[in-house]
Design a protein around this motif. Structure first.
Motif, PDB file in Angstrom:
ATOM      1  N   LEU A   1       5.191  15.135 -12.826  1.00  0.00           N
ATOM      2  CA  LEU A   1       6.242  14.129 -12.696  1.00  0.00           C
ATOM      3  C   LEU A   1       6.262  13.747 -11.227  1.00  0.00           C
ATOM      4  CD1 LEU A   1       8.456  12.447 -13.993  1.00  0.00           C
ATOM      5  CD2 LEU A   1      10.061  14.305 -13.539  1.00  0.00           C
ATOM      6  N   ILE A   2       5.719  12.573 -10.928  1.00  0.00           N
ATOM      7  CA  ILE A   2       5.437  12.176  -9.555  1.00  0.00           C
ATOM      8  C   ILE A   2       6.051  10.813  -9.275  1.00  0.00           C
ATOM      9  CG2 ILE A   2       3.597  11.607  -7.911  1.00  0.00           C
ATOM     10  CD1 ILE A   2       1.776  13.509  -9.546  1.00  0.00           C
ATOM     11  N   GLY A   3       6.732  10.711  -8.153  1.00  0.00           N
ATOM     12  CA  GLY A   3       7.258   9.434  -7.685  1.00  0.00           C
ATOM     13  C   GLY A   3       6.782   9.181  -6.277  1.00  0.00           C
ATOM     14  N   LEU A   4       6.571   7.924  -5.931  1.00  0.00           N
ATOM     15  CA  LEU A   4       6.142   7.600  -4.572  1.00  0.00           C
ATOM     16  C   LEU A   4       6.786   6.290  -4.132  1.00  0.00           C
ATOM     17  CD1 LEU A   4       3.782   5.121  -4.623  1.00  0.00           C
ATOM     18  CD2 LEU A   4       2.513   6.969  -5.726  1.00  0.00           C
ATOM     19  N   ASP A   5       6.930   6.154  -2.806  1.00  0.00           N
ATOM     20  CA  ASP A   5       7.475   4.947  -2.202  1.00  0.00           C
ATOM     21  C   ASP A   5       6.368   4.176  -1.508  1.00  0.00           C
ATOM     22  OD1 ASP A   5       9.926   5.773  -3.062  1.00  0.00           O
ATOM     23  OD2 ASP A   5      10.764   6.147  -1.075  1.00  0.00           O
ATOM     24  N   LEU A   6       6.426   2.853  -1.634  1.00  0.00           N
ATOM     25  CA  LEU A   6       5.465   1.967  -0.994  1.00  0.00           C
ATOM     26  C   LEU A   6       6.069   1.360   0.267  1.00  0.00           C
ATOM     27  CD1 LEU A   6       4.369   0.089  -4.248  1.00  0.00           C
ATOM     28  CD2 LEU A   6       3.084   1.908  -3.084  1.00  0.00           C
ATOM     29  N   VAL A   7       5.215   0.889   1.161  1.00  0.00           N
ATOM     30  CA  VAL A   7       5.718   0.288   2.403  1.00  0.00           C
ATOM     31  C   VAL A   7       6.404  -1.043   2.139  1.00  0.00           C
ATOM     32  CG1 VAL A   7       4.076   1.413   3.925  1.00  0.00           C
ATOM     33  CG2 VAL A   7       3.449  -0.745   2.831  1.00  0.00           C
ATOM     34  N   GLU A   8       6.090  -1.669   1.010  1.00  0.00           N
ATOM     35  CA  GLU A   8       6.711  -2.932   0.636  1.00  0.00           C
ATOM     36  C   GLU A   8       7.205  -2.845  -0.797  1.00  0.00           C
ATOM     37  OE1 GLU A   8       4.479  -6.600   1.871  1.00  0.00           O
ATOM     38  OE2 GLU A   8       2.891  -5.128   2.239  1.00  0.00           O
ATOM     39  N   ALA A   9       8.183  -3.687  -1.127  1.00  0.00           N
ATOM     40  CA  ALA A   9       8.755  -3.705  -2.471  1.00  0.00           C
ATOM     41  C   ALA A   9       7.831  -4.466  -3.422  1.00  0.00           C
ATOM     42  CB  ALA A   9      10.140  -4.332  -2.442  1.00  0.00           C
TER      43      ALA A   9
ATOM     44  N   PHE B   1      -5.260   1.253 -16.012  1.00  0.00           N
ATOM     45  CA  PHE B   1      -4.393   2.400 -15.743  1.00  0.00           C
ATOM     46  C   PHE B   1      -2.950   2.031 -16.074  1.00  0.00           C
ATOM     47  CE2 PHE B   1      -7.903   2.638 -12.668  1.00  0.00           C
ATOM     48  CZ  PHE B   1      -8.415   3.892 -12.960  1.00  0.00           C
ATOM     49  N   ILE B   2      -2.273   2.878 -16.830  1.00  0.00           N
ATOM     50  CA  ILE B   2      -0.871   2.641 -17.177  1.00  0.00           C
ATOM     51  C   ILE B   2       0.000   3.498 -16.266  1.00  0.00           C
ATOM     52  CG2 ILE B   2       0.892   2.859 -18.962  1.00  0.00           C
ATOM     53  CD1 ILE B   2      -1.298   2.391 -21.040  1.00  0.00           C
ATOM     54  N   ILE B   3       0.803   2.819 -15.415  1.00  0.00           N
ATOM     55  CA  ILE B   3       1.753   3.491 -14.548  1.00  0.00           C
ATOM     56  C   ILE B   3       3.088   2.773 -14.675  1.00  0.00           C
ATOM     57  CG2 ILE B   3      -0.039   4.302 -12.978  1.00  0.00           C
ATOM     58  CD1 ILE B   3       0.742   2.095 -11.036  1.00  0.00           C
ATOM     59  N   ASN B   4       4.101   3.213 -13.939  1.00  0.00           N
ATOM     60  CA  ASN B   4       5.461   2.691 -14.113  1.00  0.00           C
ATOM     61  C   ASN B   4       6.080   2.394 -12.755  1.00  0.00           C
ATOM     62  OD1 ASN B   4       8.624   4.049 -14.464  1.00  0.00           O
ATOM     63  ND2 ASN B   4       8.068   2.253 -15.630  1.00  0.00           N
ATOM     64  N   ASN B   5       6.899   1.337 -12.706  1.00  0.00           N
ATOM     65  CA  ASN B   5       7.613   0.989 -11.475  1.00  0.00           C
ATOM     66  C   ASN B   5       9.125   1.002 -11.733  1.00  0.00           C
ATOM     67  OD1 ASN B   5       6.990  -1.396 -13.095  1.00  0.00           O
ATOM     68  ND2 ASN B   5       7.979  -2.589 -11.485  1.00  0.00           N
ATOM     69  N   PRO B   6       9.791   2.155 -11.541  1.00  0.00           N
ATOM     70  CA  PRO B   6      11.221   2.248 -11.843  1.00  0.00           C
ATOM     71  C   PRO B   6      12.115   1.457 -10.896  1.00  0.00           C
ATOM     72  CG  PRO B   6      10.438   4.276 -10.838  1.00  0.00           C
ATOM     73  CD  PRO B   6       9.230   3.438 -11.107  1.00  0.00           C
ATOM     74  N   THR B   7      11.658   1.217  -9.657  1.00  0.00           N
ATOM     75  CA  THR B   7      12.402   0.395  -8.701  1.00  0.00           C
ATOM     76  C   THR B   7      11.391  -0.497  -7.981  1.00  0.00           C
ATOM     77  OG1 THR B   7      12.243   1.813  -6.734  1.00  0.00           O
ATOM     78  CG2 THR B   7      13.970   2.354  -8.339  1.00  0.00           C
ATOM     79  N   PRO B   8      11.854  -1.524  -7.260  1.00  0.00           N
ATOM     80  CA  PRO B   8      10.907  -2.458  -6.621  1.00  0.00           C
ATOM     81  C   PRO B   8       9.934  -1.825  -5.637  1.00  0.00           C
ATOM     82  CG  PRO B   8      13.076  -3.449  -6.730  1.00  0.00           C
ATOM     83  CD  PRO B   8      13.248  -2.021  -7.166  1.00  0.00           C
ATOM     84  N   GLU B   9      10.295  -0.682  -5.055  1.00  0.00           N
ATOM     85  CA  GLU B   9       9.393  -0.061  -4.083  1.00  0.00           C
ATOM     86  C   GLU B   9       8.832   1.276  -4.559  1.00  0.00           C
ATOM     87  OE1 GLU B   9      13.280   1.656  -3.782  1.00  0.00           O
ATOM     88  OE2 GLU B   9      12.683  -0.446  -3.586  1.00  0.00           O
ATOM     89  N   ARG B  10       9.126   1.663  -5.802  1.00  0.00           N
ATOM     90  CA  ARG B  10       8.729   2.984  -6.270  1.00  0.00           C
ATOM     91  C   ARG B  10       7.811   2.924  -7.488  1.00  0.00           C
ATOM     92  NH1 ARG B  10      13.897   7.137  -5.482  1.00  0.00           N
ATOM     93  NH2 ARG B  10      13.678   7.201  -3.215  1.00  0.00           N
TER      94      ARG B  10
ATOM     95  N   GLU C   1      -5.172  -5.207  -4.124  1.00  0.00           N
ATOM     96  CA  GLU C   1      -4.994  -6.312  -5.068  1.00  0.00           C
ATOM     97  C   GLU C   1      -3.537  -6.701  -5.212  1.00  0.00           C
ATOM     98  OE1 GLU C   1      -6.925  -5.036  -8.628  1.00  0.00           O
ATOM     99  OE2 GLU C   1      -8.950  -5.233  -7.773  1.00  0.00           O
ATOM    100  N   ALA C   2      -2.635  -5.743  -4.967  1.00  0.00           N
ATOM    101  CA  ALA C   2      -1.204  -6.038  -5.031  1.00  0.00           C
ATOM    102  C   ALA C   2      -0.694  -6.689  -3.754  1.00  0.00           C
ATOM    103  CB  ALA C   2      -0.428  -4.757  -5.303  1.00  0.00           C
ATOM    104  N   GLY C   3      -1.565  -6.802  -2.754  1.00  0.00           N
ATOM    105  CA  GLY C   3      -1.184  -7.484  -1.527  1.00  0.00           C
ATOM    106  C   GLY C   3      -0.481  -6.618  -0.510  1.00  0.00           C
ATOM    107  N   LEU C   4      -0.638  -5.306  -0.571  1.00  0.00           N
ATOM    108  CA  LEU C   4      -0.033  -4.431   0.427  1.00  0.00           C
ATOM    109  C   LEU C   4      -0.948  -4.338   1.639  1.00  0.00           C
ATOM    110  CD1 LEU C   4       1.427  -3.393  -2.301  1.00  0.00           C
ATOM    111  CD2 LEU C   4       1.967  -1.396  -0.905  1.00  0.00           C
ATOM    112  N   ASP C   5      -0.429  -4.738   2.796  1.00  0.00           N
ATOM    113  CA  ASP C   5      -1.213  -4.728   4.024  1.00  0.00           C
ATOM    114  C   ASP C   5      -1.379  -3.299   4.535  1.00  0.00           C
ATOM    115  OD1 ASP C   5      -1.431  -7.480   4.026  1.00  0.00           O
ATOM    116  OD2 ASP C   5       0.421  -7.738   5.184  1.00  0.00           O
ATOM    117  N   HIS C   6      -2.483  -3.083   5.226  1.00  0.00           N
ATOM    118  CA  HIS C   6      -2.724  -1.784   5.843  1.00  0.00           C
ATOM    119  C   HIS C   6      -1.936  -1.612   7.134  1.00  0.00           C
ATOM    120  CE1 HIS C   6      -6.100  -0.137   3.433  1.00  0.00           C
ATOM    121  NE2 HIS C   6      -6.264  -1.405   3.116  1.00  0.00           N
TER     122      HIS C   6
END
Length: 402
Positions: free
Chosen positions: A330-338, A352-361, A388-393
């Motif tokens: 059971l793993i959750g992670l935060d992204l630098v952008e929403a 790949f099937i994953i889930n986004n419970p909040t805009p940044e998670r 591909e999601a447009g998250l900058d490095h």
């Protein structure tokens, strides 16, 4: 028009719009892989939202359900069956907290509804619940669920509920009084994006409730049955609750919920206080016993800890991930952008099937049988999905990671 599109149109014309348009029409599955109506395969890293503990079409689960259905499918609760009694005994034994009693239902929300009714038998009506907590959609379970968007359309909701910040011992102590029937919390919040309880918080909750004569209720619907690498997420704390609610992974995909009351709480519900038509039926309880058997026989708790560590370390290696949380699978992670919706869409397109419970998670809750090789295949694709999601490095962006 593809078979996928045709079925999605038929869905829209015939089913209530409670979930929005389905992302896929799934037609089959094996292990941790599912197949859609057009024949495309996906690595299932959500597991039916922590339900498919043994993945899809596990032979032990298929055999248990088939054999039981061929023997005895449904009986009313005027009677009992061997699988029902054996499952109750197994769950109490796994908890290891002494004497208790179990009530079986069909889902997590029903397990919580039964627990909420049980708390009323204390003669008190006040319940303290957690901000960002999720406990279900029926009216009682919804009353102790924090999210305003879920609650507002159905207010007024039953009960006298106080919400406090999750993990704040001072706020909890201030909210609990001698009129409080129970404190309900998830040892690891799932729907909020996988938020772990701070060190010592569960013990604090036990002390506070005991001093006030209130019940301590752990909602382990998403976290129980090996999901975190232990049978229950609260195990490591050493805390003994009064109530534990289970569902999701317990039946491996066959609907079942369980409300477990320990010690004196086990005698609060009496004949006529509660009931269910299908709860604890022979097929569902036989399925749950098969799930427990496989977890034990295949040492899946150790496997879950190992594969979970692999995933967490690999996900955290990308600088566009600011935090990785959770235990086991059971793993959750935060992204630098929403941009969690964009990442989820890119993952789906890549299989790949994953889930986004909040805009940044992002949340992962794959089958407990997910192999290390399958986990690594997702980690290998992870930097590209973020691209591909447009998250900058960042300011030194030189393109995709190798």
């Amino acid at each position: 028009m593809s078979g996928q599109q045709q079925l999605q149109q038929r869905y829209a014309a015939s089913l209530m719009n409670t979930f929005g348009p389905p992302k896929l029409v799934l037609t089959g599955g094996q292990g941790s892989v599912v197949t859609d109506a057009d024949g495309k395969e996906y690595l299932d890293l959500l597991g039916g939202i922590a339900v498919n503990a043994l993945g899809h079409a596990h032979p032990a689960l298929v055999k248990a359900v088939s054999d039981q259905l061929a023997t005895l499918g449904h009986i009313s609760n005027f009677f009992t069956s061997l699988p029902q009694v054996e499952l109750a005994e197994r769950l109490l034994g796994l908890l290891g907290h002494g004497e208790g009693k179990v009530f079986f239902s069909n889902s997590g929300t029903e397990a919580n509804e039964a627990a909420l009714k049980l708390t009323r038998r204390t003669g008190r009506t006040h319940v303290v619940a957690m901000e960002k907590g999720f406990h279900g959609r029926t009216m009682g379970a919804l009353a102790i669920t924090h999210k305003e968007a879920y609650r507002t359309p159905f207010e007024p909701l039953p009960g006298e509920i106080t919400f406090v910040p999750y993990g704040d011992t001072d706020a909890l102590a201030a909210a609990v009084t001698e009129q409080t029937a129970a404190v309900v919390l998830e040892p690891l919040q799932g729907e909020a994006g996988v938020n772990p309880a701070p060190e010592g918080y569960l013990a604090d909750a036990r002390r506070i409730t005991s001093e006030a004569g209130a019940l301590l209720w752990f909602d382990e619907i998403q976290t129980g049955m090996g999901r975190t690498g232990e049978w229950f997420a609260h195990t490591a704390s050493g805390v003994v609750p009064d109530l534990v609610t289970l569902a999701k992974g317990l039946g491996g995909g066959i609907p079942i919920g369980a409300t477990i009351a320990l010690g004196a709480a086990g005698d609060l519900l009496e004949p006529g206080n509660h009931g269910t038509t299908f709860g604890g039926n022979p097929v569902a309880t036989a399925a749950a016993l098969a799930v427990l058997d496989v977890i034990e026989a295949d040492d899946l708790l150790a496997h879950v800890r190992s594969v979970g560590a692999l995933l967490r370390d690999g996900l955290a290696a990308d600088p566009r991930v600011t935090e990785v949380r959770g235990s086991g699978l059971l793993i959750g992670l935060d992204l630098v952008e929403a941009k969690s919706a964009e990442v989820t869409a890119a993952a789906l397109a890549a299989g790949f099937i994953i889930n986004n419970p909040t805009p940044e998670r992002i949340r992962l809750a794959p089958p407990l049988v997910l192999t290390r090789e399958q986990a690594q295949s997702f980690l290998d694709a992870w930097p590209r999905l973020l691209d591909e999601a447009g998250l900058d490095h960042g300011p030194d962006d030189t393109g995709s990671q190798p």
